[in-house]
Design a protein around this motif. Structure first.
Motif, PDB file in Angstrom:
ATOM      1  N   TYR A  61       0.869  -1.177   0.000  1.00 55.03           N
ATOM      2  CA  TYR A  61       0.000   0.000   0.000  1.00 55.03           C
ATOM      3  C   TYR A  61       0.904   1.225   0.000  1.00 55.03           C
ATOM      4  O   TYR A  61       1.739   1.395   0.892  1.00 55.03           O
ATOM      5  CB  TYR A  61      -0.904   0.005   1.235  1.00 55.03           C
ATOM      6  N   GLN A  62       0.765   2.084  -1.025  1.00 54.09           N
ATOM      7  CA  GLN A  62       1.593   3.281  -1.123  1.00 54.09           C
ATOM      8  C   GLN A  62       0.698   4.520  -1.128  1.00 54.09           C
ATOM      9  O   GLN A  62      -0.438   4.476  -1.600  1.00 54.09           O
ATOM     10  CB  GLN A  62       2.432   3.257  -2.402  1.00 54.09           C
ATOM     11  N   MET A  92     -13.819  12.097   1.273  1.00 52.47           N
ATOM     12  CA  MET A  92     -13.906  12.246  -0.174  1.00 52.47           C
ATOM     13  C   MET A  92     -13.444  13.640  -0.600  1.00 52.47           C
ATOM     14  O   MET A  92     -13.571  14.614   0.140  1.00 52.47           O
ATOM     15  CB  MET A  92     -15.343  11.996  -0.649  1.00 52.47           C
ATOM     16  N   THR A  93     -12.878  13.718  -1.798  1.00 46.35           N
ATOM     17  CA  THR A  93     -12.364  14.979  -2.317  1.00 46.35           C
ATOM     18  C   THR A  93     -13.507  15.842  -2.851  1.00 46.35           C
ATOM     19  O   THR A  93     -14.374  15.353  -3.582  1.00 46.35           O
ATOM     20  CB  THR A  93     -11.357  14.713  -3.442  1.00 46.35           C
ATOM     21  N   THR A  94     -13.514  17.119  -2.479  1.00 45.43           N
ATOM     22  CA  THR A  94     -14.524  18.069  -2.955  1.00 45.43           C
ATOM     23  C   THR A  94     -13.817  19.269  -3.585  1.00 45.43           C
ATOM     24  O   THR A  94     -12.580  19.364  -3.579  1.00 45.43           O
ATOM     25  CB  THR A  94     -15.417  18.545  -1.799  1.00 45.43           C
ATOM     26  N   ASP A  95     -14.603  20.214  -4.095  1.00 47.81           N
ATOM     27  CA  ASP A  95     -14.026  21.414  -4.705  1.00 47.81           C
ATOM     28  C   ASP A  95     -13.331  22.303  -3.683  1.00 47.81           C
ATOM     29  O   ASP A  95     -12.537  23.181  -4.045  1.00 47.81           O
ATOM     30  CB  ASP A  95     -15.124  22.213  -5.417  1.00 47.81           C
ATOM     31  N   LYS A  96     -13.627  22.096  -2.386  1.00 46.44           N
ATOM     32  CA  LYS A  96     -13.010  22.905  -1.332  1.00 46.44           C
ATOM     33  C   LYS A  96     -11.739  22.271  -0.770  1.00 46.44           C
ATOM     34  O   LYS A  96     -11.079  22.846   0.096  1.00 46.44           O
ATOM     35  CB  LYS A  96     -14.009  23.122  -0.202  1.00 46.44           C
ATOM     36  N   THR A  97     -11.399  21.083  -1.233  1.00 48.26           N
ATOM     37  CA  THR A  97     -10.229  20.367  -0.707  1.00 48.26           C
ATOM     38  C   THR A  97      -8.938  21.133  -1.020  1.00 48.26           C
ATOM     39  O   THR A  97      -8.740  21.614  -2.136  1.00 48.26           O
ATOM     40  CB  THR A  97     -10.165  18.951  -1.319  1.00 48.26           C
ATOM     41  N   LYS A  98      -8.080  21.217  -0.043  1.00 52.61           N
ATOM     42  CA  LYS A  98      -6.801  21.900  -0.199  1.00 52.61           C
ATOM     43  C   LYS A  98      -5.614  20.939  -0.152  1.00 52.61           C
ATOM     44  O   LYS A  98      -4.575  21.201  -0.755  1.00 52.61           O
ATOM     45  CB  LYS A  98      -6.629  22.954   0.905  1.00 52.61           C
ATOM     46  N   ASN A  99      -5.794  19.853   0.581  1.00 49.82           N
ATOM     47  CA  ASN A  99      -4.713  18.878   0.746  1.00 49.82           C
ATOM     48  C   ASN A  99      -5.261  17.484   0.455  1.00 49.82           C
ATOM     49  O   ASN A  99      -6.363  17.144   0.901  1.00 49.82           O
ATOM     50  CB  ASN A  99      -4.153  18.937   2.170  1.00 49.82           C
ATOM     51  N   ILE A 100      -4.524  16.686  -0.265  1.00 46.37           N
ATOM     52  CA  ILE A 100      -5.010  15.360  -0.655  1.00 46.37           C
ATOM     53  C   ILE A 100      -3.987  14.281  -0.328  1.00 46.37           C
ATOM     54  O   ILE A 100      -2.791  14.550  -0.167  1.00 46.37           O
ATOM     55  CB  ILE A 100      -5.345  15.284  -2.160  1.00 46.37           C
ATOM     56  N   ILE A 101      -4.519  13.051  -0.216  1.00 41.90           N
ATOM     57  CA  ILE A 101      -3.675  11.860  -0.112  1.00 41.90           C
ATOM     58  C   ILE A 101      -4.074  10.920  -1.240  1.00 41.90           C
ATOM     59  O   ILE A 101      -5.245  10.537  -1.359  1.00 41.90           O
ATOM     60  CB  ILE A 101      -3.849  11.158   1.249  1.00 41.90           C
ATOM     61  N   LEU A 102      -3.105  10.575  -2.086  1.00 38.72           N
ATOM     62  CA  LEU A 102      -3.336   9.627  -3.177  1.00 38.72           C
ATOM     63  C   LEU A 102      -2.984   8.228  -2.703  1.00 38.72           C
ATOM     64  O   LEU A 102      -1.921   8.008  -2.120  1.00 38.72           O
ATOM     65  CB  LEU A 102      -2.484   9.983  -4.392  1.00 38.72           C
ATOM     66  N   GLU A 103      -3.880   7.285  -2.972  1.00 41.23           N
ATOM     67  CA  GLU A 103      -3.672   5.881  -2.584  1.00 41.23           C
ATOM     68  C   GLU A 103      -3.404   5.055  -3.829  1.00 41.23           C
ATOM     69  O   GLU A 103      -4.084   5.185  -4.847  1.00 41.23           O
ATOM     70  CB  GLU A 103      -4.928   5.358  -1.883  1.00 41.23           C
ATOM     71  N   SER A 104      -2.415   4.160  -3.756  1.00 41.89           N
ATOM     72  CA  SER A 104      -2.131   3.207  -4.825  1.00 41.89           C
ATOM     73  C   SER A 104      -1.703   1.901  -4.164  1.00 41.89           C
ATOM     74  O   SER A 104      -0.690   1.868  -3.458  1.00 41.89           O
ATOM     75  CB  SER A 104      -1.024   3.732  -5.745  1.00 41.89           C
ATOM     76  N   ALA A 105      -2.472   0.836  -4.371  1.00 37.87           N
ATOM     77  CA  ALA A 105      -2.227  -0.406  -3.629  1.00 37.87           C
ATOM     78  C   ALA A 105      -2.584  -1.614  -4.473  1.00 37.87           C
ATOM     79  O   ALA A 105      -3.211  -1.505  -5.537  1.00 37.87           O
ATOM     80  CB  ALA A 105      -3.041  -0.409  -2.332  1.00 37.87           C
ATOM     81  N   TYR A 106      -2.167  -2.764  -3.986  1.00 33.37           N
ATOM     82  CA  TYR A 106      -2.559  -4.042  -4.584  1.00 33.37           C
ATOM     83  C   TYR A 106      -3.357  -4.819  -3.550  1.00 33.37           C
ATOM     84  O   TYR A 106      -2.888  -5.054  -2.434  1.00 33.37           O
ATOM     85  CB  TYR A 106      -1.339  -4.859  -5.003  1.00 33.37           C
ATOM     86  N   GLY A 131       4.699   7.389   1.528  1.00 32.18           N
ATOM     87  CA  GLY A 131       4.815   6.254   2.441  1.00 32.18           C
ATOM     88  C   GLY A 131       4.461   4.954   1.752  1.00 32.18           C
ATOM     89  O   GLY A 131       3.775   4.938   0.726  1.00 32.18           O
ATOM     90  N   ILE A 132       4.949   3.879   2.305  1.00 28.09           N
ATOM     91  CA  ILE A 132       4.670   2.549   1.768  1.00 28.09           C
ATOM     92  C   ILE A 132       4.536   1.565   2.912  1.00 28.09           C
ATOM     93  O   ILE A 132       5.281   1.630   3.899  1.00 28.09           O
ATOM     94  CB  ILE A 132       5.779   2.097   0.781  1.00 28.09           C
ATOM     95  N   GLY A 133       3.566   0.696   2.792  1.00 30.37           N
ATOM     96  CA  GLY A 133       3.399  -0.399   3.728  1.00 30.37           C
ATOM     97  C   GLY A 133       3.524  -1.706   2.986  1.00 30.37           C
ATOM     98  O   GLY A 133       3.033  -1.854   1.864  1.00 30.37           O
ATOM     99  N   GLY A 134       4.203  -2.682   3.572  1.00 29.61           N
ATOM    100  CA  GLY A 134       4.424  -3.945   2.893  1.00 29.61           C
ATOM    101  C   GLY A 134       5.513  -3.824   1.846  1.00 29.61           C
ATOM    102  O   GLY A 134       6.325  -2.891   1.856  1.00 29.61           O
TER     103      GLY A 134
END
Length: 767
Positions: A205-206, A311-325, A380-383
């Motif tokens: 999980y990254q 969830m991301t909205t039009d007012k969001t200023k900071n985000i976290i992107l998830e990429s996992a298997y 960050g990365i897990g696993g």
């Protein structure tokens, strides 16, 4: 799976037309079901502009669209005026995911829609309709339209769920040159957050945290491509995750970082936990559901759907992107149980490339920051990224052995390399490593399949017609057995490989192999016998007035859920009358001796014994027999138990024969037909006195086993005597392979008598 021609050219340098590409893909295994170019908005000139009665902002326009007839359109734009050239979306155009249709607005017919720059995806202005240059030709398209491919994806080809995967296949087919993407990884940035993986169903999980973004629309190219395939653009972060899902087949999710408290944890749900998805639906979870959570609770169902919180909205200023298997089976269980199917779950269920999580994360972050700005404040990365590589042992001559087509080894090598497979050769053996996205390629036969579909299935027929090859001949191992049964008046049936647990528990004590996700409720096992489905056929035919049946099936049954826990069984069923009523004589009801004779025919004259001991649960306790060779049970036959028949609501008498393992039959063991003798057969009659409970089969089997020249034994007489005895008389047929003298014949007869008397506690009857 949908994609556009323009999108495909990101990864394929080609001169082929869209139609040629569609034909090539269909020939090689990816059926293109539809090829379409959406209707583009056109330039139109406003000729009349009249206010609509009872409205303070709507206008009734008459516009010139390049045809001989003016078109009436209702428009609410404040800048609509006579002489303005703007964009007209005709009925059938799709604008922002919505198809334009002709219809009445406040009772006035409108045959299209005038469009703003924002609606066309060419700008951000939505205050009025777009104002085009006065020299724009009337009736010409005002935006480029995308040619859209729509293909049906088979479950074994998850690599086709990525545009780059389709491009690589096309390059291997000679439709163009594959453009190798410039894949890069993010430079690690120390993060205040960490990832904790508490389940083995998530190997890696990254995440990437980006601060200071301004949520805005995606760039026009991405918006255009998403709209063309039917996805309504929302904003750059959300659109990017959707885009990467189709471009690379890596599902992703974008969280509002300000809504996430503390570290990210991947775990299995606690039974009874509540989760509200981003569509507003609430679900009660169980311990087989995998979730993404923070210190406050669940953020998403892993691989299935995101949550309302975060969830991301039009007012969001900071985000976290998830990429996992995520584990395909785990995702599928949750998706099917909750009835939620998304682009993400569709890909995870089929198996994605487990090695591209970091590459996808880098690509997505770059696309978002190019439009929205922002700074990466942590990764960050897990696993660990799974090692998806495995070698398959293969020799080039296997291809001709399996297909009958002689393809040079060098040609095979070139095709495999274009498909992205690595080849290591040692002692004329190839060790092939498929690219990680090809999770479906695991054995040498998969390699053959890849080569032949790229080579061209149409080439097989051409070669096979003009250059037959013995190695290409298909041979059914059991075809002779099927032909023998068909010749005895039996009709072959084919049933699903599933069974009903209730029926199977009625028939035997064999282990029941339950299916975790049955297709239908009454097919919830991997069948452990063919009889269950056969009885279902009998019941259904009986209901419809067809009680007279002569059926057989040869198929696989399962002994357990481990690989290889299966064998091939034969089941024969005869019910009702043996023939229709006829004026030449009375018809006869079929009985257990009919199915017994079917079994004996399959033995091809080999010796056997019959016992009536230990009838199985499905059989009538007093109308049952088992055929043995030595101590091994070859088959069994009998009438269906009345208890089972009543439970299954079958009224017709059912006679059953089962060969538990078809490989034990002489035909399966490739026993050769006997050589015909040039000498005339000789017959001799015998009569013995035996105990009343001695079966006739025991005498005939012992007699036949006395000498190899005895080819047949037939009982022709039997009657009871006094004192618990009975008489059995039979004829033996002797087939000499060389000359026999009178003394040879006498010795054979003496041996038969001695053998039967000894082994059957019998006494020869002299008169």
């Amino acid at each position: 799976m949908k994609w556009t021609y323009d999108w495909l050219t990101d990864y394929l340098k080609t001169d082929c037309t869209a139609e040629q590409i569609a034909d090539t893909l269909t020939r090689t295994g990816l059926e293109v079901e539809d090829l379409s170019a959406p209707i583009a908005p056109i330039a139109a000139k406003i000729v009349e502009c009249n206010p609509m009665p009872n409205s303070d902002h709507l206008h009734i326009l008459m516009v010139d669209d390049g045809t001989d007839t003016l078109r009436q359109v209702v428009c609410g734009a404040p800048n609509a005026r006579v002489g303005l050239i703007s964009a007209l979306a005709l009925p059938g155009c799709v604008i922002q995911g919505n198809e334009i249709r002709a219809g009445k607005l406040r009772g006035v017919m409108s045959n299209g829609m005038m469009c703003s720059a924002a609606e066309l995806g060419t700008g951000d202005d939505n205050s009025g309709i777009i104002e085009l240059d006065k020299n724009t030709p009337i009736g010409t398209p005002v935006v480029n339209v995308e040619t859209v491919f729509d293909a049906g994806i088979t479950p074994n080809r998850p690599d086709y769920l990525a545009v780059r995967g389709i491009a690589r296949d096309l390059s291997a087919c000679g439709a163009g040159e594959y453009i190798v993407p410039n894949d890069e990884l993010l430079t690690p940035v120390k993060s205040a957050r960490a990832v904790h993986i508490k389940t083995d169903k998530c190997p890696v999980y990254q995440f990437c945290e980006i601060h200071g973004i301004t949520v805005t629309d995606s760039n026009p190219k991405i918006k255009s491509r998403l709209m063309a395939i039917g996805i309504n653009p929302k904003n750059a972060p959300v659109d990017t995750t959707n885009y990467i899902c189709y471009d690379m087949a890596q599902p992703m999710h974008c969280f509002d970082a300000d809504e996430i408290v503390g570290d990210i944890t991947v775990r299995m749900a606690t039974p009874g936990e509540q989760f509200t998805d981003l569509f507003g639906a609430t679900h009660e979870l169980i311990d087989t559901d995998m979730v993404i959570a923070d210190e406050r609770g669940i953020l998403a169902l892993a691989g299935v759907v995101g949550g309302a919180r975060g969830m991301t909205t039009d007012k969001t200023k900071n985000i976290i992107l998830e990429s996992a298997y995520f584990n395909p089976v785990s995702v599928r269980k949750t998706s099917k149980r909750l009835g939620i199917s998304t682009d993400s779950s569709y890909r995870y269920e089929r198996g994605i490339d487990p090695t591209i999580t970091g590459i996808a994360l880098s690509r997505a972050a770059g696309i978002i920051m190019d439009v929205c700005g922002g700074t990466i404040v942590g990764t960050g990365i897990g696993g660990e990224i799974p090692c998806a590589t495995h070698e398959i042992e293969y020799t080039p001559d296997l291809f001709e052995c399996k297909t009958g087509v002689n393809m040079p080894a060098q040609t095979q090598r070139e095709i495999l390399q274009k498909l992205g497979f690595d080849i290591r050769e040692s002692n004329q053996v190839w060790y092939i490593t498929p690219r990680p996205a090809r999770v479906d390629v695991v054995i040498a036969e998969n390699i053959v399949s890849e080569l032949i579909r790229i080579y061209g299935y149409d080439n097989i027929a051409r070669v096979a017609v003009h250059k037959p090859s013995d190695s290409a001949a298909h041979h059914d191992y059991y075809i002779n057995t099927k032909r023998e049964l068909a010749a005895r008046g039996l009709n072959e049936v084919k049933s699903f490989g599933f069974g009903n647990s209730k029926t199977e528990s009625l028939l035997s004590d064999a282990p029941i192999v339950k299916i975790a996700n049955p297709i239908v409720n009454d097919m919830d096992t991997a069948r452990n016998t063919l009889l269950g489905n056969m009885l279902e056929f009998v019941r259904n035919n009986e209901k419809r007035g067809y009680p007279d049946l002569n059926l057989f099936e040869l198929g696989t049954v399962f002994d357990g859920d481990a690989p290889g826990a299966q064998h091939t069984q034969i089941c024969i069923v005869r019910t009702g009358d043996t023939a229709p009523r006829h004026w030449t004589g009375r018809n006869r009801a079929s009985d257990i001796y009919d199915v017994k004779s079917d079994l004996i025919a399959l033995l091809h004259g080999q010796n056997f014994t019959v016992t009536t001991d230990n009838p199985p649960r499905w059989a009538h306790p007093f109308r049952y027999g088992a055929i043995y060779q030595g101590k091994g049970k070859i088959a069994e036959f009998g009438e269906l138990s009345p208890i089972v028949a009543h439970a299954l609501k079958i009224k017709t008498r059912v006679n059953v024969a089962i060969v538990e393992n078809a490989d034990n039959l002489p035909s399966a063991r490739k026993v050769h037909d006997p050589i015909l003798s040039e000498f005339q057969p000789i017959t001799r009659d015998f009569a013995f006195i035996v105990d009343t409970d001695t079966p006739a089969e025991k005498l005939t089997s012992v007699a036949r086993g006395t000498d190899a020249r005895i080819s047949d034994v037939v009982v022709f007489d039997a009657f009871d005597l006094q004192n618990g005895k009975k008489s059995i008389a039979f004829t033996i047929t002797i087939t000499p392979m060389e000359k026999m003298s009178d003394s040879d014949l006498q010795n054979l007869q003496t041996n038969v008598i001695a053998n039967v008397e000894k082994k059957c506690n019998a006494q020869i009857r002299d008169k």
